[in-house]
Design a protein around this motif. Structure first.
Motif, PDB file in Angstrom:
ATOM      1  N   THR A  27      -2.414  -7.018  -2.026  1.00 28.13           N
ATOM      2  CA  THR A  27      -2.633  -5.934  -1.056  1.00 28.13           C
ATOM      3  C   THR A  27      -1.307  -5.490  -0.448  1.00 28.13           C
ATOM      4  N   ALA A  28      -0.452  -6.440  -0.131  1.00 25.92           N
ATOM      5  CA  ALA A  28       0.851  -6.110   0.454  1.00 25.92           C
ATOM      6  C   ALA A  28       1.706  -5.305  -0.517  1.00 25.92           C
ATOM      7  N   VAL A  29       1.663  -5.664  -1.806  1.00 27.23           N
ATOM      8  CA  VAL A  29       2.424  -4.917  -2.812  1.00 27.23           C
ATOM      9  C   VAL A  29       1.907  -3.491  -2.929  1.00 27.23           C
ATOM     10  N   LEU A  30       0.601  -3.347  -2.956  1.00 25.66           N
ATOM     11  CA  LEU A  30       0.004  -2.016  -3.074  1.00 25.66           C
ATOM     12  C   LEU A  30       0.405  -1.125  -1.901  1.00 25.66           C
ATOM     13  N   ARG A  31       0.399  -1.696  -0.716  1.00 25.55           N
ATOM     14  CA  ARG A  31       0.738  -0.906   0.472  1.00 25.55           C
ATOM     15  C   ARG A  31       2.233  -0.621   0.553  1.00 25.55           C
ATOM     16  N   GLU A  32       3.044  -1.648   0.292  1.00 27.20           N
ATOM     17  CA  GLU A  32       4.493  -1.493   0.423  1.00 27.20           C
ATOM     18  C   GLU A  32       5.032  -0.428  -0.518  1.00 27.20           C
ATOM     19  N   HIS A  33       4.470  -0.352  -1.724  1.00 26.47           N
ATOM     20  CA  HIS A  33       4.988   0.584  -2.728  1.00 26.47           C
ATOM     21  C   HIS A  33       4.150   1.855  -2.838  1.00 26.47           C
ATOM     22  N   ALA A  34       3.211   2.051  -1.912  1.00 33.15           N
ATOM     23  CA  ALA A  34       2.356   3.243  -1.909  1.00 33.15           C
ATOM     24  C   ALA A  34       1.770   3.494  -3.293  1.00 33.15           C
ATOM     25  N   VAL A  35       1.176   2.446  -3.856  1.00 34.11           N
ATOM     26  CA  VAL A  35       0.662   2.503  -5.221  1.00 34.11           C
ATOM     27  C   VAL A  35      -0.558   3.416  -5.306  1.00 34.11           C
TER      28      VAL A  35
END
Length: 330
Positions: free
Chosen positions: A60-68
């Motif tokens: 979830t953090a990766v998805l949010r951080e990189h605006a996936v």
């Protein structure tokens, strides 16, 4: 510009998909636990996060951080034979893992997903040509886990249909992925035919054919073998279609329509390597069907799918990549 997350992007197929995204000018981020992948396969400049897909919070953090904007989900345990001995591990990685990816997407508001499924969902089909309408009857925990993954996508799409971020998805089913579209990326699987045959030839050993008395033209098993670069392009095409708001079928076969035999592969290996390749013939392995070949017509219609490499080109690309790897190690 949309950014896509590729789970398992440090693996053989995933690394090719990452490169195909970059070639289209699309941004990508990779998540991989390196259980079978290699960090060296991730191109320079591509964000890489080493974590398990079972860690929902980290995803979830990766998805949010990189605006996936969307996910290509490849990460999982892929060895059908081994899955029979390790069913719990297979289900944890492939079923619980896919549920974790879907939960992270829901938590981060990401709604597009391309799922890397498998033709193992069909088991041993009683038809000469597999289509998407062919009944699914997986015969291993691996095949079952991939089919359950498809069910999870279907059910989550239904559950989110009226939400602000309804899940839009498709699954790509394929058989044997071979070759290399980049000499820095090679199939390192200890179980696949191409690595086994080509590494045997390179070491001066004799490759093995399991059974030459099947009801096929040359007596050996016939399968779909598809170049990894072609598989990668199909994943990008599916992602772009979802990005554009197009409605796709729930699943597509990435098949050749005709297939090649194990004997034909050995002949191509001899032609490419210039080595005398006269394989040893061993008894049939239990459960090996004579022929499994899929039609790719639906994927051609919707994703522009086609086989861009013939058998000799597939073998030659793999041999070049292996030769480059050996030269680098020496």
């Amino acid at each position: 510009m949309s950014t896509w997350l590729v789970t398992g992007g440090a693996g053989y197929i995933g690394a090719h998909i990452v490169r195909a995204f970059l070639a289209q000018g699309l941004d990508v981020v990779v998540v991989d636990d390196l259980s079978s992948g290699h960090e060296s396969f991730v191109p320079a400049g591509v964000p890489f996060v080493r974590t398990s897909i079972l860690d929902t919070a980290a995803l979830t953090a990766v998805l949010r951080e990189h605006a996936v904007a969307g996910v290509v989900h490849l990460a999982g345990f892929k060895y059908a034979g081994v899955s029979v001995r390790r069913p719990l591990h297979t289900y944890e990685q492939n079923v619980t893992g896919t549920a974790s990816v879907l939960q992270a997407m829901a938590d981060a508001g990401v709604s597009s997903l391309v799922f890397s499924s498998s033709a193992a969902v069909y088991g041993t089909p009683h038809t000469d040509l597999v289509t998407e309408a062919t009944a699914t009857a997986p015969e291993s925990p691996y095949g079952e886990s991939k089919l359950i993954g498809e069910w999870l996508l279907r059910d989550q799409a239904r559950a989110t249909a009226e939400s602000d971020a309804p899940l839009r998805h498709t699954s790509l089913r394929y058989f044997n992925v071979v070759g290399s579209a980049d000499e820095s990326v090679v199939d390192t699987s200890p179980h696949n035919l191409f690595p086994l045959a080509l590494e045997s030839v390179a070491a001066g050993r004799t490759p093995t054919i399991f059974g030459d008395d099947y009801p096929t033209p040359d007596g050996t098993c016939v399968r779909d073998y598809v170049h990894v670069g072609d598989i990668a392009l199909a994943h990008v095409a599916a992602a772009q279609a979802l990005d554009a708001g197009r409605t796709l079928e729930p699943a597509y076969n990435l098949g050749s329509g005709d297939g090649v035999s194990v004997r034909q592969i050995m002949t191509a290996v001899a032609a490419v390597t210039g080595r005398d390749v006269e394989p040893t013939v061993a008894p049939r392995r239990p459960g090996d069907p004579a022929r499994i070949v899929a039609s790719g017509e639906l994927a051609t219609r919707d994703l522009g799918w086609k086989m861009r490499h013939d058998l000799v080109e597939m073998v030659a690309s793999d041999w070049r990549a292996r030769s480059a790897a050996r030269a680098e190690q020496s």
